[in-house]
Scaffold this motif. Structure first.
Motif, PDB file in Angstrom:
ATOM      1  N   VAL A  36     -13.731 -77.282 -54.353  1.00 20.19           N
ATOM      2  CA  VAL A  36     -13.387 -77.049 -52.955  1.00 20.19           C
ATOM      3  C   VAL A  36     -14.622 -77.090 -52.066  1.00 20.19           C
ATOM      4  O   VAL A  36     -14.718 -77.917 -51.154  1.00 20.19           O
ATOM      5  CB  VAL A  36     -12.659 -75.692 -52.787  1.00 20.19           C
ATOM      6  CG1 VAL A  36     -12.444 -75.387 -51.298  1.00 20.19           C
ATOM      7  CG2 VAL A  36     -11.318 -75.706 -53.507  1.00 20.19           C
ATOM      8  N   LEU A  37     -15.580 -76.213 -52.303  1.00 17.12           N
ATOM      9  CA  LEU A  37     -16.693 -76.036 -51.357  1.00 17.12           C
ATOM     10  C   LEU A  37     -17.592 -77.268 -51.293  1.00 17.12           C
ATOM     11  O   LEU A  37     -17.865 -77.791 -50.206  1.00 17.12           O
ATOM     12  CB  LEU A  37     -17.498 -74.795 -51.740  1.00 17.12           C
ATOM     13  CG  LEU A  37     -16.715 -73.486 -51.806  1.00 17.12           C
ATOM     14  CD1 LEU A  37     -17.638 -72.331 -52.192  1.00 17.12           C
ATOM     15  CD2 LEU A  37     -16.016 -73.196 -50.480  1.00 17.12           C
TER      16      LEU A  37
ATOM     17  N   MET B 217      -8.315 -70.429 -50.853  1.00 14.96           N
ATOM     18  CA  MET B 217      -9.035 -71.367 -51.724  1.00 14.96           C
ATOM     19  C   MET B 217      -8.582 -71.218 -53.168  1.00 14.96           C
ATOM     20  O   MET B 217      -8.448 -72.211 -53.893  1.00 14.96           O
ATOM     21  CB  MET B 217     -10.535 -71.157 -51.570  1.00 14.96           C
ATOM     22  CG  MET B 217     -11.015 -71.367 -50.145  1.00 14.96           C
ATOM     23  SD  MET B 217     -12.760 -71.016 -49.926  1.00 14.96           S
ATOM     24  CE  MET B 217     -12.852 -70.985 -48.118  1.00 14.96           C
TER      25      MET B 217
ATOM     26  N   SER C  71     -19.083 -66.652 -45.715  1.00 14.18           N
ATOM     27  CA  SER C  71     -19.130 -67.939 -45.029  1.00 14.18           C
ATOM     28  C   SER C  71     -19.646 -67.760 -43.604  1.00 14.18           C
ATOM     29  O   SER C  71     -19.913 -66.636 -43.159  1.00 14.18           O
ATOM     30  CB  SER C  71     -17.744 -68.608 -45.023  1.00 14.18           C
ATOM     31  OG  SER C  71     -17.830 -69.961 -44.623  1.00 14.18           O
TER      32      SER C  71
ATOM     33  N   MET D 135     -19.226 -77.496 -47.686  1.00 16.02           N
ATOM     34  CA  MET D 135     -19.323 -76.103 -47.266  1.00 16.02           C
ATOM     35  C   MET D 135     -20.492 -75.427 -47.997  1.00 16.02           C
ATOM     36  O   MET D 135     -20.325 -74.521 -48.810  1.00 16.02           O
ATOM     37  CB  MET D 135     -17.992 -75.389 -47.514  1.00 16.02           C
ATOM     38  CG  MET D 135     -16.844 -75.955 -46.701  1.00 16.02           C
ATOM     39  SD  MET D 135     -15.225 -75.251 -47.111  1.00 16.02           S
ATOM     40  CE  MET D 135     -15.438 -73.541 -46.636  1.00 16.02           C
TER      41      MET D 135
ATOM     42  N   TRP E   7     -13.145 -75.549 -43.487  1.00 16.25           N
ATOM     43  CA  TRP E   7     -11.942 -75.184 -44.239  1.00 16.25           C
ATOM     44  C   TRP E   7     -10.722 -75.134 -43.321  1.00 16.25           C
ATOM     45  O   TRP E   7      -9.632 -75.583 -43.700  1.00 16.25           O
ATOM     46  CB  TRP E   7     -12.153 -73.848 -44.944  1.00 16.25           C
ATOM     47  CG  TRP E   7     -10.997 -73.414 -45.800  1.00 16.25           C
ATOM     48  CD1 TRP E   7     -10.231 -72.297 -45.635  1.00 16.25           C
ATOM     49  CD2 TRP E   7     -10.473 -74.080 -46.953  1.00 16.25           C
ATOM     50  NE1 TRP E   7      -9.267 -72.223 -46.616  1.00 16.25           N
ATOM     51  CE2 TRP E   7      -9.394 -73.307 -47.443  1.00 16.25           C
ATOM     52  CE3 TRP E   7     -10.820 -75.260 -47.622  1.00 16.25           C
ATOM     53  CZ2 TRP E   7      -8.650 -73.675 -48.556  1.00 16.25           C
ATOM     54  CZ3 TRP E   7     -10.071 -75.628 -48.743  1.00 16.25           C
ATOM     55  CH2 TRP E   7      -9.005 -74.833 -49.198  1.00 16.25           C
TER      56      TRP E   7
ATOM     57  N   THR F  95     -21.085 -71.517 -47.706  1.00 16.17           N
ATOM     58  CA  THR F  95     -20.070 -70.603 -48.240  1.00 16.17           C
ATOM     59  C   THR F  95     -20.454 -70.305 -49.679  1.00 16.17           C
ATOM     60  O   THR F  95     -20.655 -71.223 -50.469  1.00 16.17           O
ATOM     61  CB  THR F  95     -18.668 -71.231 -48.166  1.00 16.17           C
ATOM     62  OG1 THR F  95     -18.375 -71.541 -46.798  1.00 16.17           O
ATOM     63  CG2 THR F  95     -17.611 -70.278 -48.695  1.00 16.17           C
TER      64      THR F  95
END
Length: 435
Positions: A167-168, A55, A216, A173, A224, A176
């Motif tokens: 990203v998350l 990541m 996570s 996500m 991911w 996470t």
């Protein structure tokens, strides 16, 4: 079969719990678990360790795609505090910089509360370069601490917020996180003689967080994994992910069974190459591995650092290979194609170069010209897309990036295909002449 394999791994590895998820076509298709401390499921958090690095790498590539950095820039151009003048971002991403493995400290950084960025930078001296760049593969946690520091410096945003925002959150996500969020599995050391459990600390690694901080679940990490096989362009361009999964360094030069791309680790199992990363932190081990062509993958966690020394990787790669062997992808049916445009149609057919036979054909789906060498072993195919009148750019195969120019006679009929000075003609006995 998978359930039994996971149960056997948990029992033989003497680990409190193991959980493994299998992805097919980019979706979590099956979850297998074993153990009772705690009883694992798809929503139980484990620490993912160095999978975090993939990541961090995505954040760096986002900055590259935005034109903020170039991968061949020296780190010092964007993080002036470092004493290394020649080490580049590409080398750091692929563990080819020769930088020492760990940051300087009186204790193991993974097991103690981490220092801040100023404290990390204060420990750096030129002798932290253990090897000249590209002389050998040399895994470096320190490299990713510094890459994370660079993303913070360039964006004026802490790494924890960057990875969440860029990203998350975009990938949904929500389970996470930087710190553990209940329910989570405690991490243990299992006593080698009497099997009792000693719980490990759950540290905040500070400036080294970009190398291994995140937590996570099977459900979340499978998102991911799916992203690694089929990226959302709003987060990272698909061609950038393909670039990330190409080797920068080979970590096993004798057998070529493993290597490292621009963030992801690469594992060769038989004739397949998987991309992903392993992870370990005190009390935890993890694995993410995907077969990008089929969007198949595994994510796996165990909450014992000493889980049979590498068994999580062995378990995950074995399951992934077994799934691909036992449940191969369905064969797509052949479908009739659409005819090519009039200037393209005469190009199709047989061509020759130095006594070797080639076939030019049209793939109507992507609108590509396909050149295939026939005979003499496995077929070698290159694909080309239009790049101007009678000009085509290679997009895949041995001629990737090269130009194919169509030479025509005075009547407009194709007489030769010039591929980077290799000239194919219709007659095997009449090589084409310049002009």
């Amino acid at each position: 079969m998978i359930d039994t394999t996971v149960a056997q791994a948990q029992a033989r590895g003497r680990t409190p719990s193991v959980v493994l998820g299998v992805l097919r076509h980019g979706r979590l298709a099956h979850v297998a678990s074993a153990g009772r401390h705690p009883v694992p499921d798809r929503d139980l958090q484990y620490r993912i360790g160095s999978i975090t690095k993939t990541m961090t790498a995505a954040l760096v590539l986002q900055l590259r795609d935005a034109g903020v950095v170039d991968l061949d820039d020296p780190l010092r151009a964007h993080l002036p505090d470092v004493p290394f003048t020649r080490i580049t971002l590409r080398q750091l991403l692929g563990h080819a910089a020769g930088l020492q493995r760990e940051p300087d400290s009186d204790a193991w950084w993974e097991r103690t509360t981490g220092t801040d960025l100023a404290g990390l930078l204060a420990t750096l001296t030129p002798d932290k370069v253990a090897l000249r760049p590209h002389t050998a593969y040399h895994y470096s946690n320190l490299a990713y601490g510094l890459l994370g520091a660079m993303t913070r410096r360039l964006t004026s945003t802490p790494w924890s917020e960057l990875v969440r925002d860029r990203v998350l959150d975009p990938l949904g996500m929500s389970r996470t996180s930087y710190h553990p969020a209940a329910p989570f599995a405690p991490g243990y050391v299992v006593h080698p003689w009497h099997g009792t459990l000693a719980e490990e600390p759950r540290t905040d690694t500070g400036a080294m967080a970009p190398a291994g901080q995140l937590w996570s679940t099977v459900e979340d990490l499978s998102r991911w994994a799916a992203f690694l096989t089929d990226p959302d362009p709003a987060v990272l361009a698909p061609e950038t992910m393909t670039e990330m999964c190409r080797p920068v360094a080979i970590d096993d030069p004798e057998r070529w069974t493993g290597g490292h791309g621009l963030g992801p680790e690469l594992y060769r199992v038989g004739e397949r190459v998987f991309a992903g990363h392993g992870g370990s932190m005190p009390g935890y081990v993890a694995l993410l591995a995907v077969h990008r062509p089929t969007r198949t993958g595994v994510v796996a966690f165990a909450n014992s650092y000493g889980f049979a020394d590498g068994s999580i990787r062995e378990l995950g790669l074995r399951v992934l290979a077994d799934v691909l062997d036992r449940e191969p992808e369905p064969v797509a049916p052949w479908l009739p194609g659409r005819p090519p445009a009039p200037p393209v149609a005469p190009i199709c057919g047989r061509w020759w170069w130095m006594g070797r036979e080639f076939q030019a054909s049209w793939d109507a789906g992507p609108g590509e010209l396909v050149i295939t060498q026939l005979g003499r072993g496995p077929a070698q195919t290159s694909r080309f897309t239009p790049d101007g009148p009678d000009r085509w750019r290679g997009t895949a195969g041995t001629q990737h990036g090269e130009i194919l120019a169509v030479r025509r006679d005075p009547a407009g009929h194709p007489r030769a295909l010039d591929i980077a000075t290799f000239v194919l003609t219709r007659d095997p006995d009449q090589p084409d002449q310049p002009g």
